[in-house]
Design an enzyme around this catalytic site. Structure first.
Site, short mmCIF file in Angstrom:
data_model
loop_
_atom_site.label_atom_id
_atom_site.label_comp_id
_atom_site.label_asym_id
_atom_site.label_seq_id
_atom_site.Cartn_x
_atom_site.Cartn_y
_atom_site.Cartn_z
CB CYS A 83 34.99 24.91 27.61
SG CYS A 83 35.00 26.70 27.48
CB CYS A 97 38.10 27.09 28.39
SG CYS A 97 36.40 27.20 28.81
CG ASP A 98 40.37 23.93 27.62
OD1 ASP A 98 40.94 24.69 28.41
OD2 ASP A 98 39.50 23.12 27.98
#
Ligand code: NDP
Length: 319
Positions: free
Chosen positions: A147, A150-151
């Site tokens: 992801c 997300c990261d």
């Protein structure tokens, strides 16, 4: 035999909670199995538990965090009487009626549950490479992620790799150029699967470099993530590269193993239903990403959950 439920819902993503909400409001007292709380690859709540901000779920003008949205959906369904069991369904028997659903009771083993209708909302999971080092480094930053949203922020001014050659790989790579100094797209062939428009965008971006005909054979590092070991599948050449982080964009696999041999699956493993989300077994419905490989959105999954619950209610009324 324990109590026979009107509806058992398997899975706790947007499809599952929406099915639970509608079934609860129809007074069917649904029972929902949310999944394995220990599974870091696919936690209860599904793929949205691994995202940060969701900006395209209607009703949240300024966006909402994935886990927060799933928490709200759960509370809303439970407020109307949906019962949740935080366990993983390990077997189903749809040949017998009432249908039998077997779940793992932590830590005491298995227990059988029975239902007049079943709504399958088991979703899909990101495909993994299954190479050495993956288990240790997946979900860690620095490390391996599925992801970028997300990261990605973690890798400001760092070098990252994206593995895959589809639209997701292009999208993730382009997104990562906002943070990373360089993004390597590692693809096992010399042609991309991605749409032409996405390819062109990626080709034009000076921060993106393609590594063709190459696979990752393992990840390096014991105390600290040290990148990947690569192999050119044409020449056989092998080398290490100290990527600061690696992102998977390898597509998704529907979570439908439980239903093989009982329900119809397409060649990619997605459950086959009719337009009213009925499987080939009367009383068994399916909704969300375990059925839908085209839209794969939280909002479409939720809509399908609603449809399946209404269908289950009507089917029960007809019996
Ligand atoms: P895809 O299945 O399209 O692509 C997966 C990629 O991963 C392929 O290039 C595949 O290689 C590669 N791959 C799979 N397994 C391995 C492996 N074991 N080792 C190395 N490489 C591997 O998945 P996507 O998630 O990219 O897309 C899914 C769907 O969603 C598509 O229909 C896509 O168009 C759509 N989508 C659309 C977007 C948009 O329009 N903005 C954004 C994201 C997705 P190979 O090509 O060799 O098979």
């Amino acid at each position: 035999m324990s109590e026979v439920r009107n509806v058992i819902i398997i899975g706790s993503g947007p499809a599952g909670w929406t099915a639970a909400l509608y079934a609860a409001r129809a007074n069917l007292k649904p029972l929902l199995f949310s999944g394995d709380p220990e599974n870091k690859f696919m936690p209860p709540g599904g793929q949205l538990m691994m995202t940060t901000e969701i900006e395209n779920y209607p009703g949240f003008e300024h966006g909402i965090k994935g886990p927060e949205l799933m928490g709200i959906m759960r509370k809303q369904a439970e407020r109307f009487g949906a019962e949740t069991i935080d366990e993983l369904v390990v077997a189903v028997d749809l040949q017998q009626y009432p249908f039998q659903v077997t779940a793992t009771e932590y830590p005491d083993g298995q227990r059988d549950y029975y239902a007049r209708t079943v709504i399958i909302c088991t979703g899909a999971r990101p495909r993994m490479l299954q190479v050495p080092g993956e288990e240790a480094w997946f979900g860690k930053t620095p490390g391996v992620s599925s992801c970028a949203t997300c990261d990605g922020w973690y890798y400001r001014d760092k070098e990252v790799a994206v593995i895959g050659g589809g639209d997701s790989a292009m999208e993730e790579s382009l997104f990562l150029t906002h943070y990373a100094t360089r993004v390597y797209v590692i693809h096992r062939r010399d042609q991309l699967r991605a749409s032409k428009i996405m390819q062109e965008r990626a080709f034009k971006n000076p921060k993106i470099e393609f590594v063709w005909n190459t696979i990752v054979t393992h990840f390096n590092g014991s105390e600290k993530f040290e990148g990947a070991h690569l192999k050119n599948v044409k020449t056989g050449e092998e080398w290490d590269y100290p990527y600061d982080g690696v992102f998977y964009a390898l597509g998704h696999i529907p979570n439908t193993d439980l239903f093989k041999g009982q329900l119809d699956l397409d060649e990619q493993g997605y459950l086959i239903t009719d337009a009213r989300l009925r499987t080939k077994i009367p009383g068994v419905f399916a909704a969300g990403d375990c059925v839908d490989h085209i839209y794969r959105q939280a909002v479409t999954a939720a809509g399908m959950g609603c449809m399946a619950a209404i269908e289950a209610e009507r089917w029960l009324a007809e019996q």
